[in-house]
Design an enzyme around this catalytic site. Structure first.
Site, PDB file in Angstrom:
ATOM      1  N   ASP A   1       0.744  -1.377  -0.150  1.00  0.00           N
ATOM      2  CA  ASP A   1       0.094  -0.089   0.097  1.00  0.00           C
ATOM      3  C   ASP A   1       0.674   1.708   0.185  1.00  0.00           C
ATOM      4  OD1 ASP A   1      -2.653   1.169   0.809  1.00  0.00           O
ATOM      5  OD2 ASP A   1      -1.573   1.870   3.083  1.00  0.00           O
TER       6      ASP A   1
ATOM      7  N   ASP B   1      -0.022   5.100   0.989  1.00  0.00           N
ATOM      8  CA  ASP B   1       0.063   5.646   2.133  1.00  0.00           C
ATOM      9  C   ASP B   1      -0.073   5.773   2.985  1.00  0.00           C
ATOM     10  OD1 ASP B   1      -0.939   8.673   0.881  1.00  0.00           O
ATOM     11  OD2 ASP B   1      -1.407   6.959  -0.325  1.00  0.00           O
TER      12      ASP B   1
END
Length: 222
Positions: free
Chosen positions: A12, A14
Site C-alpha cells: 500500500d 500512504d
C-alpha cells in the site's frame, strides 16, 4: 499463504511505504482556514489519512459525504494537495534503505494504492520510486478491498498471487490480500485511528514498527 521467501512484495502507498500524512495534513488545514477555522492537531488528521479525502473533509469541517457542499470542499482539499504532494512526504525509515537494496538486486516489488494516479505519479517521481507494477484507484473498474488490483499487479510482475506479500495499514488492505490469495501483512505504524486495533485484523503477519517489518524482510537477503 506463505511466509517463506516471497517472489514479490507489494505495498500500500500512504501510511505503509510513504509517510504522506504531513502534506495531506497541510491540505486539510488549508480547507479549515478556507472556512475560517483554526488548524487541527497533526495527530488527529494522521489517523484519518488512510480513509481518504472524504474522511478528511468530514474531519475538517464536519460535512458528511453525499452533498454538493462536501464534494466542493473535497475538491478544494485535493486541489491544495495536488499542488504540494511531496513537500514533506518521505519513505518510512528504515524501509527506504531496505527498498534501495531490494531494488538494486532486481527483486520484484510493486504498489497497489487507492490513491488516484494524478496524485500518485508526481509523488513517486519526487521520491524517485520506480515500482515494477503500479495500480492506482482509477486504473481498474474496482479498487481495494477487491482483489483485482492485487491480481493485476502480480500479473504485471509475472508471479503467482500466492507467492506475493501484500503490506498495508488498513483493514481493506488485509481483506484485499486475503481475497487475492496473498500473504496479508498488517503494519501498526501507519495511519490507524485510535478506535482501530490492527492486531485484530485477519492478517497472516503483523508488525508493530517499520523496523520490525524491515527486520523480517531483511532476513530474505541472507
Amino acid at each position: 499463504m506463505s511466509t517463506s521467501m516471497p517472489e514479490a512484495i507489494l505495498f500500500d502507498l500512504d501510511g505503509t511505504l510513504v509517510d504522506t500524512a504531513p502534506d495531506l495534513a497541510e491540505a486539510t488545514n488549508a480547507l479549515r482556514r478556507h472556512h475560517g477555522l483554526a488548524p487541527l492537531p497533526y495527530g488527529q488528521i494522521r489517523g484519518q489519512v488512510s480513509n481518504g479525502g472524504s474522511a478528511l473533509v468530514t474531519l475538517a469541517i464536519g460535512l458528511e459525504s453525499g452533498s454538493t457542499e462536501h464534494d466542493t470542499a473535497r475538491q478544494y482539499l485535493l486541489d491544495n494537495y495536488e499542488q504540494a504532494v511531496a513537500v514533506h512526504s518521505r519513505l518510512f525509515e528504515p524501509l527506504d534503505q531496505w527498498l534501495t537494496r531490494w531494488h538494486s538486486e532486481s527483486r520484484l516489488w510493486g504498489i497497489v494504492t487507492n490513491k488516484p494516479r494524478r496524485y500518485t505519479l508526481p509523488l513517486l517521481e519526487a521520491l524517485a520510486l520506480t515500482p515494477g507494477a503500479l495500480l492506482c484507484a482509477d486504473d481498474l473498474a474496482v479498487k481495494k478491498p477487491a482483489p483485482e488490483p492485487l491480481w493485476e499487479a502480480a500479473r504485471r510482475l509475472n508471479v503467482a498471487p500466492q507467492t506475493c506479500w501484500y503490506v498495508g495499514d488498513h483493514i481493506r488492505d488485509i481483506e484485499a490480500a486475503k481475497a487475492a490469495g496473498m500473504t496479508a501483512v498488517a503494519v501498526g505504524y501507519g495511519y490507524i485511528s485510535e478506535e482501530d486495533d490492527y492486531q485484530q485484523w485477519p492478517a497472516d503477519l503483523w508488525f508493530e514498527t517499520c523496523q520490525d517489518l524491515v527486520d523480517a524482510l531483511t532476513a530474505f537477503h541472507r
